[in-house]
Design a protein around this motif. Structure first.
Motif, PDB file in Angstrom:
ATOM      1  N   ALA A 134       0.850  -1.186   0.000  1.00 49.99           N
ATOM      2  CA  ALA A 134       0.000   0.000   0.000  1.00 49.99           C
ATOM      3  C   ALA A 134       0.890   1.241   0.000  1.00 49.99           C
ATOM      4  O   ALA A 134       2.028   1.212   0.474  1.00 49.99           O
ATOM      5  CB  ALA A 134      -0.911  -0.006   1.220  1.00 49.99           C
ATOM      6  N   LYS A 135       0.348   2.340  -0.528  1.00 52.17           N
ATOM      7  CA  LYS A 135       1.147   3.561  -0.631  1.00 52.17           C
ATOM      8  C   LYS A 135       1.711   4.007   0.709  1.00 52.17           C
ATOM      9  O   LYS A 135       2.843   4.479   0.785  1.00 52.17           O
ATOM     10  CB  LYS A 135       0.300   4.688  -1.224  1.00 52.17           C
ATOM     11  CG  LYS A 135       0.201   4.672  -2.737  1.00 52.17           C
ATOM     12  CD  LYS A 135      -0.549   5.906  -3.236  1.00 52.17           C
ATOM     13  CE  LYS A 135      -0.569   5.944  -4.756  1.00 52.17           C
ATOM     14  NZ  LYS A 135      -1.304   7.132  -5.261  1.00 52.17           N
ATOM     15  N   ASP A 136       0.915   3.840   1.784  1.00 53.36           N
ATOM     16  CA  ASP A 136       1.387   4.327   3.084  1.00 53.36           C
ATOM     17  C   ASP A 136       2.597   3.556   3.592  1.00 53.36           C
ATOM     18  O   ASP A 136       3.326   4.026   4.457  1.00 53.36           O
ATOM     19  CB  ASP A 136       0.259   4.289   4.112  1.00 53.36           C
ATOM     20  CG  ASP A 136      -0.232   2.866   4.403  1.00 53.36           C
ATOM     21  OD1 ASP A 136       0.180   1.927   3.696  1.00 53.36           O
ATOM     22  OD2 ASP A 136      -1.050   2.704   5.326  1.00 53.36           O
ATOM     23  N   VAL A 166      -0.400  -0.384  -4.685  1.00 53.86           N
ATOM     24  CA  VAL A 166      -1.818  -0.037  -4.762  1.00 53.86           C
ATOM     25  C   VAL A 166      -2.079   1.109  -3.794  1.00 53.86           C
ATOM     26  O   VAL A 166      -1.267   1.398  -2.908  1.00 53.86           O
ATOM     27  CB  VAL A 166      -2.727  -1.234  -4.403  1.00 53.86           C
ATOM     28  CG1 VAL A 166      -2.626  -2.337  -5.432  1.00 53.86           C
ATOM     29  CG2 VAL A 166      -2.385  -1.774  -3.016  1.00 53.86           C
ATOM     30  N   ASP A 167      -3.225   1.768  -3.952  1.00 53.20           N
ATOM     31  CA  ASP A 167      -3.557   2.879  -3.068  1.00 53.20           C
ATOM     32  C   ASP A 167      -3.798   2.399  -1.641  1.00 53.20           C
ATOM     33  O   ASP A 167      -3.388   3.055  -0.680  1.00 53.20           O
ATOM     34  CB  ASP A 167      -4.800   3.612  -3.590  1.00 53.20           C
ATOM     35  CG  ASP A 167      -4.512   4.382  -4.874  1.00 53.20           C
ATOM     36  OD1 ASP A 167      -3.340   4.742  -5.092  1.00 53.20           O
ATOM     37  OD2 ASP A 167      -5.449   4.615  -5.654  1.00 53.20           O
ATOM     38  N   SER A 168      -4.463   1.271  -1.481  1.00 48.80           N
ATOM     39  CA  SER A 168      -4.747   0.758  -0.141  1.00 48.80           C
ATOM     40  C   SER A 168      -4.958  -0.749  -0.189  1.00 48.80           C
ATOM     41  O   SER A 168      -5.248  -1.313  -1.245  1.00 48.80           O
ATOM     42  CB  SER A 168      -5.991   1.437   0.445  1.00 48.80           C
ATOM     43  OG  SER A 168      -7.139   1.118  -0.333  1.00 48.80           O
ATOM     44  N   GLU A 181      -5.622  -8.422  -6.066  1.00 46.59           N
ATOM     45  CA  GLU A 181      -4.899  -7.160  -5.839  1.00 46.59           C
ATOM     46  C   GLU A 181      -3.655  -7.083  -6.716  1.00 46.59           C
ATOM     47  O   GLU A 181      -3.303  -6.027  -7.230  1.00 46.59           O
ATOM     48  CB  GLU A 181      -4.518  -7.024  -4.364  1.00 46.59           C
ATOM     49  CG  GLU A 181      -5.695  -6.869  -3.412  1.00 46.59           C
ATOM     50  CD  GLU A 181      -6.367  -5.504  -3.534  1.00 46.59           C
ATOM     51  OE1 GLU A 181      -5.804  -4.617  -4.215  1.00 46.59           O
ATOM     52  OE2 GLU A 181      -7.455  -5.330  -2.950  1.00 46.59           O
ATOM     53  N   ALA A 192      -2.625  -4.065  -9.322  1.00 43.04           N
ATOM     54  CA  ALA A 192      -1.570  -3.187  -8.802  1.00 43.04           C
ATOM     55  C   ALA A 192      -0.620  -2.751  -9.907  1.00 43.04           C
ATOM     56  O   ALA A 192      -0.513  -3.387 -10.952  1.00 43.04           O
ATOM     57  CB  ALA A 192      -0.797  -3.908  -7.690  1.00 43.04           C
ATOM     58  N   ARG A 193       0.097  -1.665  -9.647  1.00 43.00           N
ATOM     59  CA  ARG A 193       1.068  -1.129 -10.603  1.00 43.00           C
ATOM     60  C   ARG A 193       2.471  -1.604 -10.234  1.00 43.00           C
ATOM     61  O   ARG A 193       2.905  -1.443  -9.086  1.00 43.00           O
ATOM     62  CB  ARG A 193       1.033   0.399 -10.598  1.00 43.00           C
ATOM     63  CG  ARG A 193      -0.270   0.981 -11.143  1.00 43.00           C
ATOM     64  CD  ARG A 193      -0.212   2.495 -11.152  1.00 43.00           C
ATOM     65  NE  ARG A 193      -0.189   3.023  -9.798  1.00 43.00           N
ATOM     66  CZ  ARG A 193       0.346   4.202  -9.472  1.00 43.00           C
ATOM     67  NH1 ARG A 193       0.942   4.931 -10.381  1.00 43.00           N
ATOM     68  NH2 ARG A 193       0.304   4.632  -8.233  1.00 43.00           N
ATOM     69  N   ARG A 244      -4.613   5.901 -17.152  1.00 39.74           N
ATOM     70  CA  ARG A 244      -4.200   7.273 -16.900  1.00 39.74           C
ATOM     71  C   ARG A 244      -3.471   7.795 -18.125  1.00 39.74           C
ATOM     72  O   ARG A 244      -2.365   7.360 -18.434  1.00 39.74           O
ATOM     73  CB  ARG A 244      -3.313   7.331 -15.664  1.00 39.74           C
ATOM     74  CG  ARG A 244      -4.001   6.879 -14.374  1.00 39.74           C
ATOM     75  CD  ARG A 244      -3.049   6.904 -13.211  1.00 39.74           C
ATOM     76  NE  ARG A 244      -2.655   8.250 -12.861  1.00 39.74           N
ATOM     77  CZ  ARG A 244      -1.561   8.556 -12.156  1.00 39.74           C
ATOM     78  NH1 ARG A 244      -0.761   7.590 -11.768  1.00 39.74           N
ATOM     79  NH2 ARG A 244      -1.269   9.801 -11.867  1.00 39.74           N
TER      80      ARG A 244
END
Length: 338
Positions: A179-181, A205-207, A254, A258-259, A276
């Motif tokens: 996750a980004k965090d 991933v964002d979360s 996921e 995911a990127r 994007r």
């Protein structure tokens, strides 16, 4: 190298020193290995007793003892002959251990008295959680699947690095979704870069809904809410079951969305998402930049502020995952932006 065959470090030093010469005395080995003469003498006599070395010559005839060993010269017994029994014994011991492991595992799973425990275990406390985490990573033979969320709690990052390196050295397929965090922690970008370089496949991933590690699709570990265990870190270990299948399915879902993360000269960067794309205004800026026009002139021609041009350029570089405008131009050509 030879400790797996039962030789200690000092014994290995003496043994490998003899490899480089036809024969040697205890005094010569002292100079080469840095051991005390009494220690070298004891090791030579022990190796001779075990059949790993033989007496080449001695001063007074007969087998030397500790008193006259300094005058004797020793040579290696051919390793193919001397070490073979040790290798066979180690293989047999490993086979016995694997057999016992399989029997105990099967017995544990089939114990009728603990039906729930065969599927889910609850582990409480920092030491116990860390111990089971390392068991899962070090026991993996084929595959590790990992979710990373937030800052590490029970297992320090340095300790996790050791287990990761061991798994990669064994050729384990290591896939991680972060996750980004997770990247916000101090030094995490450096650690992630090192992990990717070492062979970990890592995506962003964002979360994520939870932290998790899955070992060989046979066991998984998921943290529990610390409030449920009196503030102590706790986790559940999930064995083969429908629940484990669901966790693996969650990971694969996921992973697919995911990127991928890749290394750059300054750190790590995520591959842009497929949906994007640059806006029309950003493509206008890109066309002028690739023509060699400066930001200021581009702003003048487009009727924009220079800060707007810089902001659009920055977003273009983020979309492309580029660290320089040269890389941006290369990606734009490859992606067909212009």
């Amino acid at each position: 190298m030879l400790q797996a065959l039962g030789l200690g470090p000092a014994e290995e030093a003496v043994y490998t020193s003899l490899l480089a010469r036809p024969t040697a005395s205890a005094q010569e080995l002292v100079r080469q290995t840095g051991l005390e003469e009494a220690e070298a003498t004891r090791i030579l006599l022990d190796l001779a007793t075990r059949g790993l070395v033989a007496v080449a010559t001695e001063a007074g005839g007969g087998a030397p003892d500790s008193a006259d060993c300094g005058a004797a010269r020793f040579r290696l017994t051919p390793p193919s002959v001397a070490l073979a029994p040790f290798l066979v014994e180690q293989r047999n011991a490993l086979h016995r251990a694997e057999t016992a492991f399989s029997m105990l595992t099967e017995q544990y799973r089939s114990t009728a008295a603990h039906p729930a425990g065969s599927v889910v275990e609850v582990v409480v406390g920092v030491e116990q959680v860390a111990h089971r985490f390392h068991q899962l990573q070090r026991g993996a033979q084929r595959e590790l699947l990992v979710f990373l969320v937030g800052a590490p709690i029970a297992v320090p990052r340095d300790d996790a690095d050791v287990s990761e390196s061991s798994a990669l050295d064994r050729g384990v397929d290591f896939r991680v979704v972060a996750a980004k965090d997770y990247l916000d922690g101090p030094g995490m970008a450096r650690d992630v870069r090192a992990g990717i370089t070492a062979g970990i496949e890592l995506r962003l991933v964002d979360s994520l809904p939870l932290k998790m590690v899955v070992s060989d699709r046979e066991r998984a570990m998921v943290p529990l809410d610390m409030a449920d265990s009196g503030g102590e870190p706790s986790a559940i270990v999930v064995h083969r079951s429908g629940l484990l299948t669901a966790l693996v399915h969650l990971f694969e879902k996921e992973w697919a969305q995911a990127r991928p993360l890749y290394t750059t000269t300054t750190g790590v960067r995520a591959e842009p998402a497929a949906d994007r794309q640059p806006t029309e205004g950003e493509l206008e800026v890109l066309a002028l930049l690739l023509a060699g026009i400066s930001d200021r002139r581009a702003a003048s021609q487009l009727g924009l502020s220079i800060r707007t041009v810089e902001r659009r350029t920055r977003r273009l570089m983020d979309l492309a995952g580029a660290d320089s405008r040269l890389q941006l131009g290369w990606h734009a050509a490859r992606a067909g932006w212009l």
